[in-house]
Design an enzyme around this catalytic site. Structure first.
Site, PDB file in Angstrom:
ATOM      1  N   GLY A 168       0.828  -1.202   0.000  1.00  0.00           N
ATOM      2  CA  GLY A 168       0.000   0.000   0.000  1.00  0.00           C
ATOM      3  C   GLY A 168       0.861   1.251   0.000  1.00  0.00           C
ATOM      4  O   GLY A 168       1.948   1.278  -0.570  1.00  0.00           O
TER       5      GLY A 168
ATOM      6  N   CYS B 276       1.578   0.243  -9.013  1.00  0.00           N
ATOM      7  CA  CYS B 276       2.659   0.771  -8.171  1.00  0.00           C
ATOM      8  C   CYS B 276       3.975   0.896  -8.930  1.00  0.00           C
ATOM      9  O   CYS B 276       4.831   1.694  -8.554  1.00  0.00           O
ATOM     10  CB  CYS B 276       2.836  -0.096  -6.930  1.00  0.00           C
ATOM     11  SG  CYS B 276       3.210  -1.828  -7.277  1.00  0.00           S
TER      12      CYS B 276
ATOM     13  N   GLU C  60       5.579  -3.314   0.958  1.00  0.00           N
ATOM     14  CA  GLU C  60       5.620  -3.102  -0.487  1.00  0.00           C
ATOM     15  C   GLU C  60       4.884  -1.794  -0.756  1.00  0.00           C
ATOM     16  O   GLU C  60       3.656  -1.746  -0.765  1.00  0.00           O
ATOM     17  CB  GLU C  60       4.954  -4.278  -1.219  1.00  0.00           C
ATOM     18  CG  GLU C  60       5.647  -5.606  -1.002  1.00  0.00           C
ATOM     19  CD  GLU C  60       7.034  -5.657  -1.619  1.00  0.00           C
ATOM     20  OE1 GLU C  60       7.347  -4.802  -2.470  1.00  0.00           O
ATOM     21  OE2 GLU C  60       7.817  -6.541  -1.252  1.00  0.00           O
TER      22      GLU C  60
ATOM     23  N   VAL D 176       0.154   4.517   5.593  1.00  0.00           N
ATOM     24  CA  VAL D 176      -0.307   3.343   6.329  1.00  0.00           C
ATOM     25  C   VAL D 176       0.865   2.420   6.653  1.00  0.00           C
ATOM     26  O   VAL D 176       0.879   1.769   7.699  1.00  0.00           O
ATOM     27  CB  VAL D 176      -1.385   2.593   5.525  1.00  0.00           C
ATOM     28  CG1 VAL D 176      -1.851   1.344   6.267  1.00  0.00           C
ATOM     29  CG2 VAL D 176      -2.577   3.511   5.248  1.00  0.00           C
ATOM     30  N   GLY D 177       1.875   2.407   5.782  1.00  0.00           N
ATOM     31  CA  GLY D 177       3.056   1.596   6.051  1.00  0.00           C
ATOM     32  C   GLY D 177       3.716   1.964   7.365  1.00  0.00           C
ATOM     33  O   GLY D 177       4.162   1.085   8.127  1.00  0.00           O
TER      34      GLY D 177
END
Length: 485
Positions: A210, A266, A232, A214-215
């Site tokens: 994501g 991505c 990732e 949020v990581g």
């Protein structure tokens, strides 16, 4: 006296109860996965093989239903679903099944004289219970792709599909419960409350795909349990187009790489660097390739997708400077449509260069040549992917030596994902950890050191105190030579 009820108190109580119910459900799911793993059920090769074959069957037997869900969520055609999601997962499963027994075999390693007559080996053992938090842009590939490695390594799994792709999330949850071991592989659907509840639990590994915001939350939550994490993420993946390269092929491949899945990839080319002469020659070829690929009006093309939500679409529209549009820019919020868009004369200070675009907008940025292109790329955060279109060996050498990225591809975007023996992952702000093929087994296993030595003869007699002059000579000469010149 009749006591008046406070509606805000009732709402808070209801919210608290709902959160408690979610936490209780999630805790129960994780506990079941833990019990199953602790029972040893997931460790035998036969179980791993059976789960991988069942996952393959899930995809093949339900292709049409899954494709319909992806069409509902992302406007993705069945052909694109097979090429960019399902086909890649099936290929990953087949590659893993072909090599898994060899990958799992204990690996003998040599032992130095000081440990002989010992024998040493490295044994891969499963980590335990792995949490997979998946994104919405490739909701099959990036949910089930990591799961291949999790199961092949012998772990139990808790999978959290993205609620932003609700149709795909629902079909994955239902099919996984029907095809995979329901006590070892669990799916938790939902949004922020469910993810928050999951992150309070202890896992043996967390795999998150994501964005970086949020990581960071995932990493902070994992730190409380010292849980290892794979992130990732993404970022702005640059493309450099060298002078003298075949621009017709370059344009076709850029259009394919950028506008597949409406740019919501991505590792899509985020922006293009090139000299003014090269960019001017490239522009009409990009426009021709867009027309050849999607027709005069891409909104009518079955091969052109849609933006995932109206909110994401509005963000993209705000990044487009109408004065710099070469083609595209048309949008329709009601159908979540944004035309394939090319921008020219974009500066590094423009808003579109300030964040990952993650949509069908391709900025062209002028540079003086290879040196300035490398300076711009290395002056920014390390990208998940870097693409270079060139026919010059020296340009290839420069980019290999002087840049850092999760992946570096020459003359083709996206395709490195289809090579199962290449690691896929980021570096720096684009992520940490890599998977695919044997790299997935490494990621979701612990490499356990195993040393075996007979009790007779007792090799420790040489190094145990009290040490005689003879022992010291043996130590200096054979056990750890090098102390004296």
């Amino acid at each position: 006296m009749i006591q008046q009820r406070n509606p805000m108190t009732d709402l808070a109580s209801s919210t608290s109860t709902a959160e408690s119910d979610v936490a209780s459900t999630v805790s129960s799911v994780v506990a079941q996965a833990r019990r199953t793993f602790d029972s040893g059920r997931t460790k035998p090769y036969a179980w791993r093989e059976a789960q991988l074959k069942a996952l393959r069957e899930l995809l093949i037997d339900n292709h049409d239903e899954i494709a319909q869900a992806l069409d509902a969520d992302l406007g993705k055609s069945a052909e694109e679903f097979w090429l960019t999601e399902m086909g890649l997962v099936v290929s990953e499963i087949d590659h893993t099944l072909k090599h898994l027994r060899r990958w799992l075999a204990p690996r003998r390693v040599s032992v130095p004289l000081r440990v002989q007559p010992g024998q040493a080996q490295v044994v891969r053992e499963p980590l335990g219970v792995v949490l997979v938090i998946a994104p919405w842009n490739y909701p099959v590939l990036l949910t089930l792709g990591p799961l291949v490695g999790v199961l092949a390594a012998g772990n139990a799994a808790v999978v959290k599909p993205s609620e932003v792709a609700p149709a795909t999330s629902a079909v994955i949850a239902r099919l996984m419960s029907q095809h995979l071991d329901p006590e070892a592989v669990h799916v938790v659907e939902g949004g922020v409350p469910e993810t928050t509840a999951l992150l309070t639990e202890r896992f043996d590994h967390i795999f998150y795909t994501g964005n970086g915001v949020v990581g960071r939350i995932v990493l902070e939550a994992a730190a409380r349990h010292l849980t290892p994490v794979t992130l990732e993420l993404g970022g702005k993946s640059p493309t450099f187009v060298d002078d003298g390269v075949d621009l017709e092929t370059t344009a076709r491949r850029l259009v394919w790489g950028k506008f597949t899945n409406a740019g919501q990839t991505c590792v899509a080319p985020d922006y293009v660097l090139g000299t003014r002469q090269t960019l001017d020659a490239l522009k009409p070829l990009l426009l021709k390739s867009i027309r050849d690929t999607y027709g005069e009006d891409p909104r009518g093309s079955a091969d052109y997708g849609r933006i995932i939500t109206a909110r994401h679409l509005r963000r993209l529209i705000e990044l487009i400077d109408p004065a710099k549009v070469v083609t595209g820019g048309e949008s329709d919020v009601s159908t979540r449509y944004l035309a394939p868009t090319v921008l020219d004369e974009v500066s590094l200070d423009d808003p579109v260069m300030g964040e990952e675009i993650f949509g069908p907008v391709l900025p062209l940025v002028e540079v003086s040549g290879v040196d300035e292109a490398i300076e711009i790329i290395t002056g920014r955060e390390k990208p998940l992917a870097l693409y270079v279109f060139t026919s010059k060996p020296e340009t290839r050498r420069r980019f290999v030596r002087d840049t850092s990225s999760g992946a570096l591809s020459f003359n083709i975007p996206l395709a490195h994902l289809a090579v199962p023996e290449l690691p896929f992952g980021g570096v720096g702000m684009s992520g940490m950890g890599a998977y695919h093929g044997e790299f997935s087994i490494d990621l979701f296993s612990h490499a356990k050191a195993v040393l075996r030595q007979p009790l007779r003869p007792d090799a420790t007699a040489v190094v145990r105190p009290p040490r005689t002059p003879a022992q010291r000579r043996i130590i200096d000469r054979f056990v750890f030579p090098g102390r004296r010149r």
